[in-house]
Design an enzyme around this catalytic site. Structure first.
Site, PDB file in Angstrom:
ATOM      1  CD  GLN A   1      -2.385  -1.393   2.778  1.00  0.00           C
ATOM      2  OE1 GLN A   1      -3.513  -1.009   3.024  1.00  0.00           O
ATOM      3  NE2 GLN A   1      -1.621  -1.981   3.661  1.00  0.00           N
TER       4      GLN A   1
ATOM      5  CG  ASP B   1      -4.915 -12.967   3.239  1.00  0.00           C
ATOM      6  OD1 ASP B   1      -4.989 -11.897   2.624  1.00  0.00           O
ATOM      7  OD2 ASP B   1      -5.862 -13.777   3.351  1.00  0.00           O
ATOM      8  N   GLY B   2      -5.519 -12.080   6.485  1.00  0.00           N
ATOM      9  CA  GLY B   2      -6.611 -12.324   7.438  1.00  0.00           C
ATOM     10  C   GLY B   2      -7.513 -13.473   7.027  1.00  0.00           C
TER      11      GLY B   2
ATOM     12  CG  ASP C   1      -9.109  -1.452  12.634  1.00  0.00           C
ATOM     13  OD1 ASP C   1      -9.684  -0.826  11.723  1.00  0.00           O
ATOM     14  OD2 ASP C   1      -8.275  -0.925  13.387  1.00  0.00           O
ATOM     15  CB  SER C   2     -10.709  -4.404   7.103  1.00  0.00           C
ATOM     16  OG  SER C   2     -11.985  -3.842   6.858  1.00  0.00           O
TER      17      SER C   2
ATOM     18  CG  ASP D   1     -12.893   2.115   2.935  1.00  0.00           C
ATOM     19  OD1 ASP D   1     -14.079   2.253   3.253  1.00  0.00           O
ATOM     20  OD2 ASP D   1     -11.978   2.843   3.381  1.00  0.00           O
TER      21      ASP D   1
ATOM     22  N   PRO E   1      -6.175  -4.526  -0.602  1.00  0.00           N
ATOM     23  CG  PRO E   1      -4.330  -4.009   0.760  1.00  0.00           C
ATOM     24  CD  PRO E   1      -5.160  -3.484  -0.361  1.00  0.00           C
TER      25      PRO E   1
HETATM   26  N1  AG3 Z   1      -9.738   1.463   9.420  1.00  0.00           N
HETATM   27  C1  AG3 Z   1     -10.990   1.835   8.783  1.00  0.00           C
HETATM   28  C2  AG3 Z   1     -10.927   3.108   8.000  1.00  0.00           C
HETATM   29  C3  AG3 Z   1     -12.117   3.213   7.095  1.00  0.00           C
HETATM   30  C4  AG3 Z   1     -12.143   4.482   6.354  1.00  0.00           C
HETATM   31  N2  AG3 Z   1     -13.209   4.416   5.435  1.00  0.00           N
HETATM   32  C5  AG3 Z   1     -14.083   5.375   5.185  1.00  0.00           C
HETATM   33  N3  AG3 Z   1     -13.916   6.589   5.604  1.00  0.00           N
HETATM   34  N4  AG3 Z   1     -15.099   5.033   4.511  1.00  0.00           N
HETATM   35  C6  AG3 Z   1      -9.288   2.330  10.399  1.00  0.00           C
HETATM   36  C7  AG3 Z   1      -8.035   1.862  11.069  1.00  0.00           C
HETATM   37  C8  AG3 Z   1      -7.966   2.364  12.460  1.00  0.00           C
HETATM   38  N5  AG3 Z   1      -7.235   1.529  13.318  1.00  0.00           N
END
Ligand code: AG3
Length: 287
Positions: free
Chosen positions: A30, A137-138, A155-156, A158, A162
């Site tokens: 990423q 990989d989850g 805690d992914s 979008d 990945p």
């Molecule tokens: N992970 C989710 C962020 C999602 C952002 N998406 C959005 N704004 N639609 C956050 C990681 C925090 N540990």
């Protein structure tokens, strides 16, 4: 002064001033940037999407960790899919009764870069002896592990890039298999006002997988577009039905000091706006 422009939505987005650039580069998987913004503190973004800011991370991390844990009430072992900045693990280790945390991350360098440039998120939690870090990989992890968990937290990012597989039927089915009897899966599920198909698709997939499923929500300012939805799946309805008085008691017992979460917010988070319910209802019409 340079600006960071979020590219998640065509034609609409947020602009954050980069007051100090702390890191920018490509990991194996990423594009990662960490910078300081005068209003929001340190900000971390992946592939054009703001992932977290020091100013509002507490809302997201407290809700995604404490709602399933206190709804369950007797959690010993937790699986985290997507360690990233470590904010979720930080909230989990605050529960004294939790004995074991398996923390899976696909992109090891995100963990290291966040430890260095975003240290308040993990706040040392990744060094807690109860935490076992797994770089994997989850989906592969849940598909192959023999371990069982009381809570699984996804805690992914979008479902583009990945993390797409973490929103698949296969992922939910494997999580279901890895949960103990009253165990709970809780997931990040996007902002339905702007990502409506994600709510409909997930509802359909959860409904086909779990005995008990649903969503809760919270508004996180830098996840623009209104409330964020969190998916919920369980092999029993027990945790989701936990009464307010019981959540209050568990929260008091936990000794947690929070800035967003409390028992009333916990209960209210399951009350969904009508437009969420319509999107979820649409899931039942998709063949
Ligand atoms: N992970 C989710 C962020 C999602 C952002 N998406 C959005 N704004 N639609 C956050 C990681 C925090 N540990």
């Amino acid at each position: 002064m340079a600006d960071y422009l979020e590219t998640l939505y065509p034609g609409y987005g947020q602009r954050l001033q980069i007051d100090e650039l702390l890191y920018e580069g490509h990991t194996d998987q990423q594009h990662l940037v960490i910078f300081r913004n005068a209003l929001l503190g340190r900000v971390m973004a992946l592939d054009g999407v703001v992932q977290t800011t020091e100013a509002d991370e507490f809302i997201y991390h407290e809700m995604l960790a404490h709602v399933p844990i206190l709804a369950h009430g007797a959690v010993r072992k937790v699986l985290v899919i997507g360690v990233g900045d470590g904010g979720i693990v930080r909230e989990i280790v605050r529960h004294a009764g939790i004995a074991e945390i398996v923390a899976v991350e696909i992109d090891a360098s995100v963990i290291e870069l966040c430890r260095t440039h975003l240290p308040l998120h993990s706040a040392g939690a990744l060094d807690d002896p109860r935490v076992r870090l797994v770089i994997a990989d989850g989906l592969d992890f849940v598909a192959t592990t023999d371990e069982r968990f009381d809570v699984i937290i996804s805690d992914s990012t979008d479902p583009i890039g990945p993390a797409a597989s973490l929103f698949s039927r296969e992922f939910y089915r494997n999580c279901q298999r890895c949960l103990n009897a009253d165990g709970v899966l809780a997931t990040q599920n996007g902002v339905p006002f702007l990502q409506s198909a994600e709510l409909t698709d997930t509802a359909q997939r959860l409904a086909g997988t779990f005995t008990d499923w649903g969503f809760f929500h919270a508004a996180v300012p830098t996840y623009i577009g209104g409330s964020m939805s969190f998916g919920w799946g369980s092999n029993s309805g027990k945790a989701r039905a936990t009464e307010l008085a019981v959540v209050r008691e568990r929260f008091a017992q936990s000794g947690l000091r929070t800035r967003y979460y409390n028992a009333e917010i916990h209960q209210a988070a399951f009350a969904l706006p009508q437009y969420f319910l319509e999107l979820i209802g649409a899931a039942h019409k998709v063949p």
